[in-house]
Design a protein around this motif. Structure first.
Motif, mmCIF file in Angstrom:
data_model
loop_
_atom_site.group_PDB
_atom_site.id
_atom_site.type_symbol
_atom_site.label_atom_id
_atom_site.label_comp_id
_atom_site.label_asym_id
_atom_site.label_seq_id
_atom_site.Cartn_x
_atom_site.Cartn_y
_atom_site.Cartn_z
ATOM 1 N N ILE A 168 0.842 -1.207 0.000
ATOM 2 C CA ILE A 168 0.000 0.000 0.000
ATOM 3 C C ILE A 168 0.869 1.246 0.000
ATOM 4 O O ILE A 168 0.609 2.200 -0.749
ATOM 5 C CB ILE A 168 -0.946 -0.013 1.225
ATOM 6 C CG1 ILE A 168 -1.982 -1.120 1.080
ATOM 7 C CG2 ILE A 168 -1.630 1.341 1.376
ATOM 8 C CD1 ILE A 168 -2.887 -1.269 2.289
ATOM 9 N N THR A 185 2.383 1.765 -3.418
ATOM 10 C CA THR A 185 1.364 2.270 -4.342
ATOM 11 C C THR A 185 1.121 3.754 -4.115
ATOM 12 O O THR A 185 1.040 4.538 -5.072
ATOM 13 C CB THR A 185 0.051 1.489 -4.159
ATOM 14 O OG1 THR A 185 0.301 0.092 -4.324
ATOM 15 C CG2 THR A 185 -0.981 1.932 -5.176
ATOM 16 N N GLN A 186 1.009 4.150 -2.867
ATOM 17 C CA GLN A 186 0.780 5.557 -2.544
ATOM 18 C C GLN A 186 1.959 6.423 -2.978
ATOM 19 O O GLN A 186 1.771 7.505 -3.543
ATOM 20 C CB GLN A 186 0.532 5.715 -1.042
ATOM 21 C CG GLN A 186 -0.755 5.074 -0.557
ATOM 22 C CD GLN A 186 -0.880 5.083 0.950
ATOM 23 O OE1 GLN A 186 0.108 5.250 1.677
ATOM 24 N NE2 GLN A 186 -2.097 4.909 1.454
ATOM 25 N N SER A 228 -0.569 -1.833 -8.481
ATOM 26 C CA SER A 228 -1.988 -1.608 -8.201
ATOM 27 C C SER A 228 -2.824 -2.818 -8.579
ATOM 28 O O SER A 228 -3.727 -3.228 -7.835
ATOM 29 C CB SER A 228 -2.476 -0.370 -8.956
ATOM 30 O OG SER A 228 -1.780 0.780 -8.542
ATOM 31 N N ILE A 255 -5.021 -4.953 -5.944
ATOM 32 C CA ILE A 255 -6.466 -5.144 -6.122
ATOM 33 C C ILE A 255 -6.824 -6.632 -6.147
ATOM 34 O O ILE A 255 -7.807 -7.062 -5.536
ATOM 35 C CB ILE A 255 -6.937 -4.449 -7.407
ATOM 36 C CG1 ILE A 255 -6.830 -2.924 -7.254
ATOM 37 C CG2 ILE A 255 -8.375 -4.835 -7.750
ATOM 38 C CD1 ILE A 255 -7.115 -2.155 -8.520
ATOM 39 N N LEU A 297 -8.696 2.399 -6.196
ATOM 40 C CA LEU A 297 -7.884 2.611 -4.986
ATOM 41 C C LEU A 297 -8.451 3.742 -4.141
ATOM 42 O O LEU A 297 -8.415 3.691 -2.905
ATOM 43 C CB LEU A 297 -6.437 2.899 -5.376
ATOM 44 C CG LEU A 297 -5.694 1.746 -6.068
ATOM 45 C CD1 LEU A 297 -4.320 2.206 -6.532
ATOM 46 C CD2 LEU A 297 -5.568 0.550 -5.130
ATOM 47 N N ASN A 325 -11.566 2.533 -2.291
ATOM 48 C CA ASN A 325 -11.225 1.691 -1.144
ATOM 49 C C ASN A 325 -10.366 2.425 -0.118
ATOM 50 O O ASN A 325 -9.774 1.787 0.769
ATOM 51 C CB ASN A 325 -10.498 0.433 -1.621
ATOM 52 C CG ASN A 325 -11.422 -0.536 -2.344
ATOM 53 O OD1 ASN A 325 -12.048 -1.384 -1.731
ATOM 54 N ND2 ASN A 325 -11.513 -0.401 -3.665
ATOM 55 N N ILE A 376 -7.470 3.799 -0.214
ATOM 56 C CA ILE A 376 -6.029 3.552 -0.184
ATOM 57 C C ILE A 376 -5.274 4.803 -0.619
ATOM 58 O O ILE A 376 -4.232 5.137 -0.068
ATOM 59 C CB ILE A 376 -5.675 2.350 -1.075
ATOM 60 C CG1 ILE A 376 -6.243 1.071 -0.461
ATOM 61 C CG2 ILE A 376 -4.166 2.218 -1.267
ATOM 62 C CD1 ILE A 376 -6.013 -0.170 -1.276
#
Length: 249
Positions: free
Chosen positions: A11, A14-15, A43, A47, A117, A120, A122
């Motif tokens: 996570i 991804t951020q 990503s 997912i 994302l 959800n 994120i």
């Protein structure tokens, strides 16, 4: 515990990749491409691994229909006998318009991933807006310094009448600011000051800073598009219209 740590690291990666999009454009096209591909890969993995919920609105269908039309129309135009087909025969595979139009589908995938994302929780768009504000403001200040002193913070000199700031030999500073500036403007309204006048003054200062940098960069078309975008903002976005005129009065 290891599974939880792996999830958190995925996570965070991804951020980080998402928030760093504005700065990757400053570094160069190669970094932009790598950042985009790695972000899409991680990503998709996240997912699938976490079985995240996704929504599929009418806007998603519109984007798919638009890019499908673009690809099919390009395919037909360059397959029919004529001057376009004759010219395309001498182009490399990477320069072929059919390949380029097909590659545009990656942006559809990108928008779908970002929406999923964000749905959800994120991705935090506020952090993206703040990071964009920092990047565009830094580029603007760097261009102004280069315009005044002839050299920017990284030692780059101007190219004739063009001032590119941290972009070096690439005279795309005006285009960069024109594209990301409006995201920076929206971030101002996410900052809550007790005195609302501070928001208006800060908003007006950011507009002037970016407009001055685009003007000094020597890119005429981005300046025209920037002013046109500001006009549309003041006409159609109520909060921005109130802040714009309120800061001017």
């Amino acid at each position: 515990k290891n599974i939880i740590n792996q999830k958190i690291n995925t996570i965070k990666a991804t951020q980080l990749l998402f928030y760093s999009f504005p700065v990757s454009f400053i570094i160069g096209n190669l970094i932009v491409t790598l950042n985009l591909l790695i972000f899409i890969a991680i990503s998709l993995f996240l997912i699938k691994k976490e079985k995240l919920n996704f929504r599929f609105s009418s806007s998603n269908w519109f984007l798919i229909a638009f890019f499908s039309y673009l690809f099919i129309s390009t395919l037909i135009q360059f397959q029919v006998d004529g001057p376009l087909q004759n010219r395309a025969q001498h182009w490399s595979f990477e320069e072929n318009p059919i390949f380029k139009s097909l590659m545009l589908f990656r942006f559809v995938i990108l928008l779908f991933l970002i929406d999923t994302l964000f749905f959800n929780k994120i991705l935090n768009l506020k952090k993206f807006f703040y990071f964009t504000l920092f990047c565009t403001s830094f580029v603007s200040i760097d261009i102004i310094i280069q315009y005044i002193y002839g050299v920017d913070l990284f030692g780059y000199k101007n190219i004739g009448e063009r001032y590119s700031g941290p972009f070096g030999d690439e005279t795309i500073a005006g285009s960069y600011l024109q594209k990301f500036a409006f995201i920076s403007f929206f971030s101002i309204f996410l900052i809550n000051f007790k005195n609302k006048k501070i928001n208006k003054i800060l908003f007006f200062f950011i507009i002037v800073l970016h407009a001055t940098a685009i003007l000094m960069s020597g890119n005429r078309m981005p300046m025209i598009l920037f002013l046109f975008g500001c006009l549309l903002m003041s006409l159609f976005v109520k909060n921005l219209r109130i802040a714009t005129w309120g800061s001017l009065l």
